[in-house]
Design a protein around this motif. Structure first.
Motif, PDB file in Angstrom:
ATOM      1  N   LEU A 121       0.813  -1.222   0.000  1.00  0.00           N
ATOM      2  CA  LEU A 121       0.000   0.000   0.000  1.00  0.00           C
ATOM      3  C   LEU A 121       0.849   1.276   0.000  1.00  0.00           C
ATOM      4  O   LEU A 121       0.336   2.341  -0.318  1.00  0.00           O
ATOM      5  CB  LEU A 121      -0.911   0.035   1.238  1.00  0.00           C
ATOM      6  CG  LEU A 121      -1.895  -1.112   1.396  1.00  0.00           C
ATOM      7  CD1 LEU A 121      -2.714  -0.936   2.668  1.00  0.00           C
ATOM      8  CD2 LEU A 121      -2.820  -1.195   0.190  1.00  0.00           C
ATOM      9  N   GLY A 122       2.102   1.149   0.385  1.00  0.00           N
ATOM     10  CA  GLY A 122       2.895   2.355   0.635  1.00  0.00           C
ATOM     11  C   GLY A 122       3.849   2.760  -0.466  1.00  0.00           C
ATOM     12  O   GLY A 122       4.623   3.688  -0.272  1.00  0.00           O
ATOM     13  N   VAL A 123       3.804   2.092  -1.620  1.00  0.00           N
ATOM     14  CA  VAL A 123       4.775   2.454  -2.656  1.00  0.00           C
ATOM     15  C   VAL A 123       4.461   3.851  -3.202  1.00  0.00           C
ATOM     16  O   VAL A 123       3.306   4.264  -3.263  1.00  0.00           O
ATOM     17  CB  VAL A 123       4.805   1.440  -3.819  1.00  0.00           C
ATOM     18  CG1 VAL A 123       5.219   0.077  -3.322  1.00  0.00           C
ATOM     19  CG2 VAL A 123       3.484   1.383  -4.550  1.00  0.00           C
ATOM     20  N   THR A 124       5.515   4.546  -3.568  1.00  0.00           N
ATOM     21  CA  THR A 124       5.387   5.894  -4.107  1.00  0.00           C
ATOM     22  C   THR A 124       5.896   5.900  -5.535  1.00  0.00           C
ATOM     23  O   THR A 124       6.948   5.334  -5.805  1.00  0.00           O
ATOM     24  CB  THR A 124       6.253   6.879  -3.297  1.00  0.00           C
ATOM     25  OG1 THR A 124       6.079   6.604  -1.915  1.00  0.00           O
ATOM     26  CG2 THR A 124       5.868   8.305  -3.588  1.00  0.00           C
ATOM     27  N   TYR A 125       5.146   6.514  -6.408  1.00  0.00           N
ATOM     28  CA  TYR A 125       5.554   6.567  -7.806  1.00  0.00           C
ATOM     29  C   TYR A 125       6.168   7.924  -8.129  1.00  0.00           C
ATOM     30  O   TYR A 125       5.657   8.966  -7.712  1.00  0.00           O
ATOM     31  CB  TYR A 125       4.355   6.324  -8.728  1.00  0.00           C
ATOM     32  CG  TYR A 125       3.771   4.928  -8.617  1.00  0.00           C
ATOM     33  CD1 TYR A 125       4.574   3.820  -8.371  1.00  0.00           C
ATOM     34  CD2 TYR A 125       2.404   4.719  -8.776  1.00  0.00           C
ATOM     35  CE1 TYR A 125       4.038   2.549  -8.282  1.00  0.00           C
ATOM     36  CE2 TYR A 125       1.856   3.446  -8.699  1.00  0.00           C
ATOM     37  CZ  TYR A 125       2.687   2.362  -8.445  1.00  0.00           C
ATOM     38  OH  TYR A 125       2.156   1.105  -8.356  1.00  0.00           O
ATOM     39  N   ALA A 155      -1.049  11.698   1.918  1.00  0.00           N
ATOM     40  CA  ALA A 155      -1.815  12.265   0.795  1.00  0.00           C
ATOM     41  C   ALA A 155      -0.939  13.220  -0.004  1.00  0.00           C
ATOM     42  O   ALA A 155      -1.260  14.403  -0.166  1.00  0.00           O
ATOM     43  CB  ALA A 155      -3.066  12.964   1.312  1.00  0.00           C
ATOM     44  N   LYS A 156       0.195  12.702  -0.478  1.00  0.00           N
ATOM     45  CA  LYS A 156       1.085  13.527  -1.294  1.00  0.00           C
ATOM     46  C   LYS A 156       1.157  12.927  -2.684  1.00  0.00           C
ATOM     47  O   LYS A 156       0.959  11.717  -2.855  1.00  0.00           O
ATOM     48  CB  LYS A 156       2.491  13.558  -0.678  1.00  0.00           C
ATOM     49  CG  LYS A 156       2.593  14.407   0.552  1.00  0.00           C
ATOM     50  CD  LYS A 156       4.029  14.469   1.025  1.00  0.00           C
ATOM     51  CE  LYS A 156       4.141  15.364   2.255  1.00  0.00           C
ATOM     52  NZ  LYS A 156       5.401  15.180   2.960  1.00  0.00           N
ATOM     53  N   PRO A 157       1.498  13.746  -3.696  1.00  0.00           N
ATOM     54  CA  PRO A 157       1.594  13.202  -5.045  1.00  0.00           C
ATOM     55  C   PRO A 157       2.524  11.989  -5.115  1.00  0.00           C
ATOM     56  O   PRO A 157       3.600  11.988  -4.509  1.00  0.00           O
ATOM     57  CB  PRO A 157       2.149  14.378  -5.860  1.00  0.00           C
ATOM     58  CG  PRO A 157       1.644  15.582  -5.138  1.00  0.00           C
ATOM     59  CD  PRO A 157       1.712  15.204  -3.673  1.00  0.00           C
ATOM     60  N   GLY A 158       2.082  10.989  -5.837  1.00  0.00           N
ATOM     61  CA  GLY A 158       2.855   9.756  -5.982  1.00  0.00           C
ATOM     62  C   GLY A 158       2.391   8.656  -5.053  1.00  0.00           C
ATOM     63  O   GLY A 158       2.532   7.473  -5.350  1.00  0.00           O
ATOM     64  N   HIS A 159       1.822   9.043  -3.908  1.00  0.00           N
ATOM     65  CA  HIS A 159       1.355   8.051  -2.939  1.00  0.00           C
ATOM     66  C   HIS A 159      -0.059   7.576  -3.295  1.00  0.00           C
ATOM     67  O   HIS A 159      -0.814   8.273  -3.964  1.00  0.00           O
ATOM     68  CB  HIS A 159       1.329   8.638  -1.531  1.00  0.00           C
ATOM     69  CG  HIS A 159       2.696   8.907  -0.980  1.00  0.00           C
ATOM     70  ND1 HIS A 159       3.329   8.057  -0.093  1.00  0.00           N
ATOM     71  CD2 HIS A 159       3.555   9.929  -1.196  1.00  0.00           C
ATOM     72  CE1 HIS A 159       4.515   8.548   0.211  1.00  0.00           C
ATOM     73  NE2 HIS A 159       4.681   9.678  -0.438  1.00  0.00           N
ATOM     74  N   ARG A 224      -5.449   9.526  -9.700  1.00  0.00           N
ATOM     75  CA  ARG A 224      -5.450   8.749 -10.948  1.00  0.00           C
ATOM     76  C   ARG A 224      -6.386   7.540 -10.802  1.00  0.00           C
ATOM     77  O   ARG A 224      -6.765   7.165  -9.683  1.00  0.00           O
ATOM     78  CB  ARG A 224      -4.029   8.267 -11.262  1.00  0.00           C
ATOM     79  CG  ARG A 224      -2.972   9.353 -11.197  1.00  0.00           C
ATOM     80  CD  ARG A 224      -1.601   8.921 -11.660  1.00  0.00           C
ATOM     81  NE  ARG A 224      -1.182   7.577 -11.280  1.00  0.00           N
ATOM     82  CZ  ARG A 224       0.037   7.080 -11.523  1.00  0.00           C
ATOM     83  NH1 ARG A 224       0.954   7.818 -12.136  1.00  0.00           N
ATOM     84  NH2 ARG A 224       0.360   5.857 -11.162  1.00  0.00           N
ATOM     85  N   PRO A 225      -6.729   6.907 -11.916  1.00  0.00           N
ATOM     86  CA  PRO A 225      -7.618   5.735 -11.811  1.00  0.00           C
ATOM     87  C   PRO A 225      -7.031   4.600 -10.961  1.00  0.00           C
ATOM     88  O   PRO A 225      -7.792   3.782 -10.444  1.00  0.00           O
ATOM     89  CB  PRO A 225      -7.787   5.305 -13.276  1.00  0.00           C
ATOM     90  CG  PRO A 225      -7.597   6.570 -14.058  1.00  0.00           C
ATOM     91  CD  PRO A 225      -6.551   7.333 -13.325  1.00  0.00           C
ATOM     92  N   ASP A 226      -5.710   4.541 -10.795  1.00  0.00           N
ATOM     93  CA  ASP A 226      -5.142   3.485  -9.945  1.00  0.00           C
ATOM     94  C   ASP A 226      -5.090   3.902  -8.475  1.00  0.00           C
ATOM     95  O   ASP A 226      -4.500   3.188  -7.644  1.00  0.00           O
ATOM     96  CB  ASP A 226      -3.746   3.061 -10.436  1.00  0.00           C
ATOM     97  CG  ASP A 226      -2.723   4.193 -10.368  1.00  0.00           C
ATOM     98  OD1 ASP A 226      -3.079   5.322  -9.976  1.00  0.00           O
ATOM     99  OD2 ASP A 226      -1.549   3.941 -10.710  1.00  0.00           O
ATOM    100  N   GLY A 227      -5.680   5.042  -8.146  1.00  0.00           N
ATOM    101  CA  GLY A 227      -5.760   5.441  -6.738  1.00  0.00           C
ATOM    102  C   GLY A 227      -4.554   6.218  -6.254  1.00  0.00           C
ATOM    103  O   GLY A 227      -4.521   6.649  -5.103  1.00  0.00           O
ATOM    104  N   HIS A 228      -3.559   6.403  -7.108  1.00  0.00           N
ATOM    105  CA  HIS A 228      -2.393   7.195  -6.700  1.00  0.00           C
ATOM    106  C   HIS A 228      -2.637   8.673  -7.028  1.00  0.00           C
ATOM    107  O   HIS A 228      -3.275   9.003  -8.031  1.00  0.00           O
ATOM    108  CB  HIS A 228      -1.121   6.687  -7.392  1.00  0.00           C
ATOM    109  CG  HIS A 228      -0.596   5.444  -6.746  1.00  0.00           C
ATOM    110  ND1 HIS A 228       0.528   5.425  -5.943  1.00  0.00           N
ATOM    111  CD2 HIS A 228      -1.076   4.179  -6.751  1.00  0.00           C
ATOM    112  CE1 HIS A 228       0.728   4.198  -5.491  1.00  0.00           C
ATOM    113  NE2 HIS A 228      -0.230   3.418  -5.967  1.00  0.00           N
ATOM    114  N   ILE A 229      -2.117   9.527  -6.162  1.00  0.00           N
ATOM    115  CA  ILE A 229      -2.341  10.961  -6.328  1.00  0.00           C
ATOM    116  C   ILE A 229      -1.431  11.479  -7.441  1.00  0.00           C
ATOM    117  O   ILE A 229      -0.212  11.313  -7.379  1.00  0.00           O
ATOM    118  CB  ILE A 229      -2.084  11.692  -5.000  1.00  0.00           C
ATOM    119  CG1 ILE A 229      -3.072  11.170  -3.936  1.00  0.00           C
ATOM    120  CG2 ILE A 229      -2.227  13.208  -5.174  1.00  0.00           C
ATOM    121  CD1 ILE A 229      -2.741  11.575  -2.515  1.00  0.00           C
ATOM    122  N   GLY A 230      -2.042  12.077  -8.448  1.00  0.00           N
ATOM    123  CA  GLY A 230      -1.280  12.554  -9.602  1.00  0.00           C
ATOM    124  C   GLY A 230      -0.904  14.021  -9.495  1.00  0.00           C
ATOM    125  O   GLY A 230       0.093  14.445 -10.086  1.00  0.00           O
TER     126      GLY A 230
END
Ligand SMILES: Cc1cc2nc3c(=O)[nH]c(=O)nc-3n(C[C@H](O)[C@H](O)[C@H](O)COP(=O)(O)OP(=O)(O)OC[C@H]3O[C@@H](n4cnc5c(N)ncnc54)[C@H](O)[C@@H]3O)c2cc1C
Length: 256
Positions: A121-125, A155-159, A224-230
């Motif tokens: 759950l915690g990976v960051t892109y 709740a930061k971008p990438g998370h 984003r559709p994958d639930g990660h904050i863009g």
């Protein structure tokens, strides 16, 4: 047992996912998790390209985002395997020495073995499909401490957007789907700025969650559709085209 990560996850129209992209030692118990997360990252990008609301370069962000996670996951899976082998070897030595079985089962999977939530759950892109504001690609921070796989909701971008209650029985996680989600305490402002051709839904963020999301009363998170904050706007951005520009940048679309 294998332990490898492919050098590339994409060659033209061919994309590798799951065990084809990375083989984890099975004792580590992370291969299926990683494979499903690969496809979760990839499927909305493929959909965007096939439906025409994303440019083909968006597919390059699949490798940029998932390959580092594969390496991190492999490291943890190998660590887990070593943990289990250590315990097995110790037990074998005890048996050879004629020692009685211990009173309690010595679990090889100590707390550390199961400390995998951070990887799931915690990976960051970090890629062109993640913006720090309405225009700037996210600057990667220092590499994470790979010794810790704890999940820290952020709740930061990438998370991945953390769970927060939107109503008494509806979570932020329920709001995410095959569309971009704009989460904001000020939906009226943002509804006037919705833009085509991207699938987008606007959701009201209750005021009680504004601080934890790092927002002011007119800010917004673009999920984003994958639930990660863009993207994240801490407050109302200047001009009317911030959302359009962000979606264009995230999806690698030609329009601006
Ligand atoms: C004993 C064991 C225990 C495991 N335990 C866990 C666990 O606890 N947790 C976890 O997360 N992971 C675990 N895993 C790993 C997990 O099973 C794999 O990571 C996962 O199944 C990989 O999925 P995949 O779709 O990438 O590949 P696969 O599941 O291998 O699927 C590939 C499919 O492609 C088919 N195929 C191959 N070649 C061709 C071809 N030429 N044409 C058509 N079809 C083809 C195969 O038959 C297969 O059905 C375990 C694995 C094993 C073996």
């Amino acid at each position: 047992m294998n332990a490898f990560v492919a050098e590339r996850f994409r060659h033209g129209r061919t994309l590798l996912a799951g065990d084809a992209a990375h083989a984890m030692p099975i004792v580590g118990g992370l291969g299926m998790n990683a494979g499903i997360a690969d496809v979760h990252n990839l499927c909305w990008k493929l959909a965007g390209v096939l439906h025409g609301w994303a440019g083909p370069n968006l597919l390059d962000t699949y490798e940029t985002e998932r390959q580092p996670v594969a390496h991190q996951t492999l490291e943890q899976a190998v660590t887990n395997t070593q943990l289990m082998l250590q315990v097995q070897n110790r037990r074998r030595d005890q048996l050879h020495a004629g020692e009685a079985a211990p009173d309690r089962i010595e679990l090889p999977w100590s707390d550390r073995f199961f400390a995998q939530l951070g990887l799931v759950l915690g990976v960051t892109y970090h890629s062109d499909a993640v913006l720090t504001d309405n225009s700037t690609p996210y600057a990667p921070p220092a590499p994470p401490d790979t010794g810790s796989t704890d999940y820290v909701p952020t709740a930061k971008p990438g998370h991945r957007m953390p769970h927060l209650w939107l109503t008494h029985d509806r979570s932020t996680l329920d709001a995410v789907g095959e569309w971009f989600t704009l989460l904001t305490p000020d939906p009226a402002h943002w509804e006037q700025r919705t833009t085509t051709p991207w699938p987008l839904r606007i959701e009201t963020l209750p005021d009680e969650h504004i601080d934890v999301c790092g927002l002011r009363p007119h800010g917004a998170l673009l999920i984003r559709p994958d639930g990660h904050i863009g993207a994240c706007w801490r407050d109302r951005p200047p001009g009317d085209f911030a959302l359009h520009r962000a979606l264009t940048a995230i999806t690698g679309s030609a329009s601006s």
